[in-house]
Scaffold this motif. Structure first.
Motif, PDB file in Angstrom:
ATOM      1  N   HIS A  34       0.850  -1.197   0.000  1.00 33.60           N
ATOM      2  CA  HIS A  34       0.000   0.000   0.000  1.00 33.60           C
ATOM      3  C   HIS A  34       0.878   1.236   0.000  1.00 33.60           C
ATOM      4  O   HIS A  34       2.063   1.181   0.286  1.00 33.60           O
ATOM      5  CB  HIS A  34      -1.028  -0.041   1.138  1.00 33.60           C
ATOM      6  N   LEU A  58      -3.348   9.848  27.293  1.00 29.37           N
ATOM      7  CA  LEU A  58      -3.051   8.979  26.149  1.00 29.37           C
ATOM      8  C   LEU A  58      -2.034   9.626  25.218  1.00 29.37           C
ATOM      9  O   LEU A  58      -1.124   8.965  24.719  1.00 29.37           O
ATOM     10  CB  LEU A  58      -4.337   8.659  25.378  1.00 29.37           C
ATOM     11  N   VAL A  59      -2.201  10.934  24.974  1.00 30.15           N
ATOM     12  CA  VAL A  59      -1.266  11.637  24.081  1.00 30.15           C
ATOM     13  C   VAL A  59       0.149  11.600  24.672  1.00 30.15           C
ATOM     14  O   VAL A  59       1.119  11.320  23.964  1.00 30.15           O
ATOM     15  CB  VAL A  59      -1.726  13.091  23.841  1.00 30.15           C
TER      16      VAL A  59
ATOM     17  N   LYS B  21      -3.700  10.991   5.293  1.00 24.69           N
ATOM     18  CA  LYS B  21      -3.208  10.598   3.970  1.00 24.69           C
ATOM     19  C   LYS B  21      -4.422  10.310   3.095  1.00 24.69           C
ATOM     20  O   LYS B  21      -5.146   9.352   3.346  1.00 24.69           O
ATOM     21  CB  LYS B  21      -2.310   9.374   4.087  1.00 24.69           C
ATOM     22  N   GLN B  28      -5.871   7.105   1.727  1.00 24.37           N
ATOM     23  CA  GLN B  28      -4.739   6.395   1.118  1.00 24.37           C
ATOM     24  C   GLN B  28      -3.981   5.551   2.128  1.00 24.37           C
ATOM     25  O   GLN B  28      -2.879   5.082   1.836  1.00 24.37           O
ATOM     26  CB  GLN B  28      -3.775   7.409   0.491  1.00 24.37           C
ATOM     27  N   CYS B  29      -4.527   5.401   3.312  1.00 20.74           N
ATOM     28  CA  CYS B  29      -3.854   4.615   4.348  1.00 20.74           C
ATOM     29  C   CYS B  29      -4.923   4.109   5.298  1.00 20.74           C
ATOM     30  O   CYS B  29      -5.882   4.827   5.599  1.00 20.74           O
ATOM     31  CB  CYS B  29      -2.833   5.498   5.074  1.00 20.74           C
ATOM     32  N   PHE B  31      -4.912   3.605   8.453  1.00 22.99           N
ATOM     33  CA  PHE B  31      -5.031   4.326   9.723  1.00 22.99           C
ATOM     34  C   PHE B  31      -5.800   5.630   9.521  1.00 22.99           C
ATOM     35  O   PHE B  31      -6.667   5.991  10.326  1.00 22.99           O
ATOM     36  CB  PHE B  31      -3.647   4.601  10.311  1.00 22.99           C
ATOM     37  N   TRP B  67       4.729  14.880  17.173  1.00 27.34           N
ATOM     38  CA  TRP B  67       3.989  13.633  16.917  1.00 27.34           C
ATOM     39  C   TRP B  67       4.423  13.133  15.548  1.00 27.34           C
ATOM     40  O   TRP B  67       4.193  13.822  14.547  1.00 27.34           O
ATOM     41  CB  TRP B  67       2.486  13.916  16.940  1.00 27.34           C
ATOM     42  N   PRO B  68       5.059  11.958  15.459  1.00 27.65           N
ATOM     43  CA  PRO B  68       5.769  11.599  14.228  1.00 27.65           C
ATOM     44  C   PRO B  68       4.922  11.001  13.108  1.00 27.65           C
ATOM     45  O   PRO B  68       5.418  10.841  12.001  1.00 27.65           O
ATOM     46  CB  PRO B  68       6.795  10.562  14.708  1.00 27.65           C
ATOM     47  N   THR B  69       3.661  10.635  13.372  1.00 27.89           N
ATOM     48  CA  THR B  69       2.920   9.855  12.366  1.00 27.89           C
ATOM     49  C   THR B  69       1.605  10.525  11.983  1.00 27.89           C
ATOM     50  O   THR B  69       1.150  11.475  12.633  1.00 27.89           O
ATOM     51  CB  THR B  69       2.627   8.436  12.899  1.00 27.89           C
ATOM     52  N   LEU B  79      -4.175  18.667  19.972  1.00 31.78           N
ATOM     53  CA  LEU B  79      -3.983  17.319  19.446  1.00 31.78           C
ATOM     54  C   LEU B  79      -4.707  16.306  20.329  1.00 31.78           C
ATOM     55  O   LEU B  79      -4.448  16.221  21.526  1.00 31.78           O
ATOM     56  CB  LEU B  79      -2.488  16.976  19.400  1.00 31.78           C
ATOM     57  N   VAL B  80      -5.629  15.576  19.716  1.00 32.36           N
ATOM     58  CA  VAL B  80      -6.323  14.502  20.427  1.00 32.36           C
ATOM     59  C   VAL B  80      -5.497  13.225  20.344  1.00 32.36           C
ATOM     60  O   VAL B  80      -5.362  12.484  21.306  1.00 32.36           O
ATOM     61  CB  VAL B  80      -7.724  14.271  19.815  1.00 32.36           C
ATOM     62  N   GLY B  81      -4.926  13.002  19.155  1.00 29.10           N
ATOM     63  CA  GLY B  81      -4.072  11.835  18.981  1.00 29.10           C
ATOM     64  C   GLY B  81      -4.092  11.355  17.545  1.00 29.10           C
ATOM     65  O   GLY B  81      -4.590  12.034  16.647  1.00 29.10           O
ATOM     66  N   ASP B  84      -4.966   5.297  16.910  1.00 29.28           N
ATOM     67  CA  ASP B  84      -5.259   4.466  18.097  1.00 29.28           C
ATOM     68  C   ASP B  84      -6.104   5.214  19.123  1.00 29.28           C
ATOM     69  O   ASP B  84      -7.102   4.711  19.613  1.00 29.28           O
ATOM     70  CB  ASP B  84      -3.962   4.052  18.814  1.00 29.28           C
ATOM     71  N   ILE B  85      -5.666   6.422  19.456  1.00 28.87           N
ATOM     72  CA  ILE B  85      -6.355   7.188  20.503  1.00 28.87           C
ATOM     73  C   ILE B  85      -7.742   7.606  20.027  1.00 28.87           C
ATOM     74  O   ILE B  85      -8.723   7.523  20.771  1.00 28.87           O
ATOM     75  CB  ILE B  85      -5.519   8.421  20.926  1.00 28.87           C
ATOM     76  N   GLU B  88      -9.932   4.592  20.230  1.00 28.44           N
ATOM     77  CA  GLU B  88     -10.177   4.216  21.628  1.00 28.44           C
ATOM     78  C   GLU B  88     -11.208   5.158  22.261  1.00 28.44           C
ATOM     79  O   GLU B  88     -12.123   4.716  22.963  1.00 28.44           O
ATOM     80  CB  GLU B  88      -8.850   4.259  22.409  1.00 28.44           C
TER      81      GLU B  88
END
Lengths: 90, 111
Positions: A34, A58-59, B21, B28-29, B31, B67-69, B79-81, B84-85, B88
């Motif tokens: 992908h 969490l953050v 993305k 495109q991803c 996540f 935040w790297p991703t 920023l909430v996350g 994953d966050i 969740e």
């Protein structure tokens, strides 16, 4: 190659957080091909339990894990799915 | 406008914004797809920035928020996350409340 990456992630997390539980799953195969995986970085799922996460949002927990990965986030790791819990939540 | 100012503007001028993305219609991803679906399921409008279409934002957003991703979800300028966050919080019902409150607040401010 990804076995080495799992070992590298395990070592970094163990050193930084002294976890009471740590599971690392290599999920890269599911994402091969992908768009985001073209850079060659792997996808990994991490479940970690450590007292270091007590009282942290969490953050904050995710930032701590990313920070422990350091430069690997730019190269070896394309995606890191994280479940970070304190011992009383696990 | 400087890229950091553009990011700041997108974060602060939208009650809810996702940097992802692709787009919510054409993610495109996986996540980015899951995070934007969770936001959609909250039933309110949200803004998005396609980082694949904006290389400057793609390069600089990680240092904006330490935040790297991607994706990154911001509500009320914070920023909430990532995926994953966001998921969740959605599963716990917290995301829906946060989104609704943020949209209500921004609506009140505009009127």
């Amino acid at each position: 190659m990804n076995e080495n990456r799992v070992a590298m992630i395990r070592e970094k997390l163990t050193t930084t957080f002294a976890p009471t539980e740590l599971d690392i799953e290599d999920d890269s195969a599911k994402h091969a091909g992908h768009a985001g995986a073209r850079s060659g970085g792997g996808h990994f799922n991490v479940r970690i339990v450590s007292a270091e996460f007590s009282g942290k949002s969490l953050v904050e927990r995710h930032r701590m894990v990313y920070a422990a990965m350091g430069d690997a986030m730019q190269s070896d790791i394309h995606a890191l799915s994280i479940q970070a819990k304190s011992p009383d939540e696990a | 406008m400087d890229v950091m100012d553009r990011i700041k503007d997108a974060v602060e001028s939208n009650a809810v914004v996702i940097f992802m993305k692709g787009t919510p219609q054409m993610p495109q991803c996986g996540f980015s797809s899951r995070a934007s679906q969770a936001l959609s399921a909250c039933g309110e409008e949200f803004a998005y920035v396609n980082v694949l279409a904006d290389p400057e934002v793609f390069q600089n957003l990680p240092r904006y928020a330490n935040w790297p991703t991607f994706p990154q979800v911001y509500i009320n300028g914070e920023l909430v996350g990532g995926c994953d966050i966001t998921l969740e919080m959605f599963q716990k019902g917290e995301l829906q409340k946060l989104v609704k409150d943020a949209v209500a607040k921004s609506g009140a401010k505009a009127s």
